[in-house]
Design an enzyme around this catalytic site. Structure first.
Site, short mmCIF file in Angstrom:
data_model
loop_
_atom_site.label_atom_id
_atom_site.label_comp_id
_atom_site.label_asym_id
_atom_site.label_seq_id
_atom_site.Cartn_x
_atom_site.Cartn_y
_atom_site.Cartn_z
N LYS A 17 0.87 -1.17 0.00
CA LYS A 17 0.00 0.00 0.00
C LYS A 17 0.91 1.22 0.00
O LYS A 17 1.66 1.44 0.95
CB LYS A 17 -0.91 -0.03 1.23
CG LYS A 17 -2.00 -1.10 1.14
CD LYS A 17 -2.89 -1.07 2.36
CE LYS A 17 -4.18 -1.86 2.21
NZ LYS A 17 -4.11 -3.20 1.67
N CYS A 81 -7.26 -8.27 -15.18
CA CYS A 81 -6.10 -8.86 -14.52
C CYS A 81 -5.07 -9.36 -15.52
O CYS A 81 -3.94 -9.69 -15.15
CB CYS A 81 -6.54 -10.00 -13.61
SG CYS A 81 -7.83 -9.49 -12.47
N GLY A 116 -9.84 1.06 -0.43
CA GLY A 116 -10.16 -0.26 0.12
C GLY A 116 -11.47 -0.81 -0.39
O GLY A 116 -12.15 -0.17 -1.20
N ARG A 188 -11.88 -12.44 9.22
CA ARG A 188 -13.27 -11.98 9.08
C ARG A 188 -13.89 -12.43 7.74
O ARG A 188 -13.20 -12.52 6.73
CB ARG A 188 -13.35 -10.48 9.28
CG ARG A 188 -12.93 -9.62 8.15
CD ARG A 188 -13.15 -8.14 8.53
NE ARG A 188 -12.28 -7.26 7.78
CZ ARG A 188 -12.55 -6.84 6.55
NH1 ARG A 188 -13.61 -7.26 5.92
NH2 ARG A 188 -11.70 -6.03 5.92
N CYS A 199 -8.53 -14.06 0.39
CA CYS A 199 -8.72 -13.07 -0.67
C CYS A 199 -7.45 -12.25 -0.86
O CYS A 199 -6.78 -11.90 0.12
CB CYS A 199 -9.86 -12.10 -0.31
SG CYS A 199 -11.41 -12.92 0.08
N CYS A 200 -7.12 -11.92 -2.10
CA CYS A 200 -5.93 -11.11 -2.35
C CYS A 200 -6.12 -9.72 -1.78
O CYS A 200 -7.23 -9.21 -1.69
CB CYS A 200 -5.62 -11.04 -3.85
SG CYS A 200 -6.93 -10.29 -4.81
#
Lengths: 380, 124
Positions: A17, A81, A116, A188, A199-200
């Site tokens: 990030k 992608c 996000g 979560r 998840c990526c």
């Protein structure tokens, strides 16, 4: 007679990030690293491609402007992608046909600009307007796959645990802390049965490769890696039933790639595959021919796809842990494959790596398996 | 063209049928997605009920959707698959459950509630 295409330079920016850096700066990091790796000066680049899904207009020109690398043909490629990998296919075609000698491909995206959450999709798509998000599509694949094969959420967790183990050895990876099956299952919920660690992550990054003719590669001196196949296919639109727990598109694309390379799945020493979500890797073991249909969960449970297994998959940590800045992914996979084939992968090195396969696919559109899929077979 | 209508005391999805190749499909398009026919594609109802092919309870989504919400693929007769939101408790769902069509709020835009087709278990 076609020219043999070689990869002479690879480089990556940090995958992380990076909200305070511009997408142009992130892209530039990768291009500079690839030029340095190749031992080439910028004036040797005949043509450039830039793959990006969310980088905006003229992203290639905006990156290369700051390197003084302008005035050459620059083409921007958007294919979700597979954006970066689709650019690489164009570059390989130019070299093989003799229309260019040395071509740069950079893939880049900066996803923190969205703050996000799930990837933004086009609201004109009927499914998107009705609440489709990428993790929901993969969650439904997982649900159906488990229904048909008896696989359990624990198998999905094993993929995430394996990815973290590999990423812990990879300085380029975004998430490097090891984890456990229990911790993955307890993270979560995102889209049941997928949890956060399945998840990526959202992130920012770029990767670059330089391809050249075999003759140029030999002049540069370093042992080249050859592109034995570079194949792109699109999904087939269907309004009726399809098996969403099996990827027809990946099977079709990889079969073409194997055919062109004159190799089969049994010849692949390592693979970088599109594990955007844990279920995806299990499905792609099957579609790429590494195991039989319905055998994907046993394949990971038996450790066969671990770095020490007989078919290492995602030794980089994959999209799950190395990260997945959309347009960069296909090129970052090629970077890892090249490092593995050159024996430069340090602690995550796969032994006797002679043939590597990279696979990326994506694009959530109603009625499609995926929008696009690209497979490259690389040899040393 | 609306993609659902009230009929026989219930809700029916309205897709299309191609008279050239006999394909029934959803959503409605002017050109047949299978044979490419430019003429002879007309509005046509889907079967009143379908089977739940797969589903998921969604906890993370763009702001216009109120989480959590359930989504799924439902297979109608004549090989037509439709994606949509599902009303009711996800714990009561099973793959292959018989589903009916209903109408409800699918998302919010500004202050407006956008209505659309949804699914529910046919037996509840």
């Amino acid at each position: 007679m076609t020219v043999r295409c070689a990869i002479v330079g690879v480089g990556m920016s940090r995958f992380a990030k990076q909200p305070d850096r511009t997408i142009e700066d992130i892209g530039r990091d990768a291009v500079l690293a690839a030029l340095k790796d190749a031992g080439l000066t910028r004036d040797r680049i005949d043509e450039a491609f830039c793959g990006s899904s969310y980088g905006g207009p003229m992203i290639g020109q905006r990156i290369l402007r700051d390197l003084g690398l302008t005035g050459i043909p620059i083409t921007n490629v958007e294919n979700a992608c597979s954006s970066g990998a689709a650019g690489l296919r164009q570059a390989c075609g130019l070299v093989e046909s003799g229309r260019a000698e040395t071509v740069l491909v950079v893939g880049v995206d900066k996803l923190t600009k969205f703050g996000g959450g799930t990837l933004p999709l086009e609201a004109t798509d009927l499914d998107v307007a009705n609440g489709m998000v990428m993790p929901a599509l993969y969650a439904m694949r997982a649900q159906r796959y488990m229904h048909e094969t008896g696989a359990k959420p624990e198998h999905l967790a094993m993929v995430a645990v394996k990815a973290r183990e590999a990423a812990a050895l990879n300085p380029h990876a975004q998430y490097r802390e090891k984890t456990t099956i229990e911790a993955v299952l307890a993270s979560r919920p995102v889209t049941d049965p997928l949890t956060l660690f399945m998840c990526c992550p959202s992130g920012d990054g770029a990767a670059a490769v330089i391809v050249a003719s075999e003759a140029t590669a030999k002049r540069l001196g370093a042992p080249p890696v050859f592109v034995a196949a570079s194949v792109l296919q699109s999904g087939r639109y269907k309004t009726g039933r399809r098996d969403i727990g099996y990827s027809e598109l990946t099977e079709r694309t990889s079969k073409l790639a194997y055919e062109r390379a004159g190799l089969g799945p049994e010849d692949v020493d390592l693979a970088e595959v599109h594990d955007a979500f844990a279920i995806a890797e299990i499905m792609y073991y099957e579609a790429l021919g590494f195991c039989g249909r319905g055998e994907g969960s046993a394949f990971v449970a038996e450790g066969r796809s671990h770095i020490g297994g007989d078919k290492p998959v995602n030794p980089s940590g994959g999209l799950l842990c190395k990260g997945h800045p959309i347009g960069a992914t296909g090129i970052a996979q090629v970077c890892e494959a090249v490092w593995q084939l050159r024996g430069q992968a340090a602690k995550r090195q796969v032994e006797n790596a002679n043939v590597a396969l990279t696979h990326c696919t994506g694009g959530g559109i109603s009625g499609f398996d995926h929008g696009a899929c690209a497979v490259h077979v690389l040899t040393r | 063209m609306p993609d659902w209508r009230e009929a026989d005391g219930g809700i029916r999805l309205v897709g299309a049928h191609c008279s050239a190749c006999d394909l029934r499909f959803f959503p409605h398009r002017e050109i047949c997605p299978r044979c490419g026919a430019l003429e002879g594609v007309a509005a046509a109802d889907l079967s009143p009920r379908g089977r739940l092919y797969s589903y998921s309870n969604v906890h993370v989504a763009p702001a216009q959707f109120q989480t959590p919400y359930v989504v799924g693929f439902v297979d109608f007769e004549d090989d037509v698959r439709v994606f949509g939101q599902i009303e009711g408790d996800p714990a009561t769902l099973t793959v292959e459950a018989e589903m009916a069509v209903t109408v409800g709020v699918v998302r919010r835009e500004g202050g407006d509630e956008i209505l659309g087709y949804k699914f529910r278990r046919a037996d509840r």
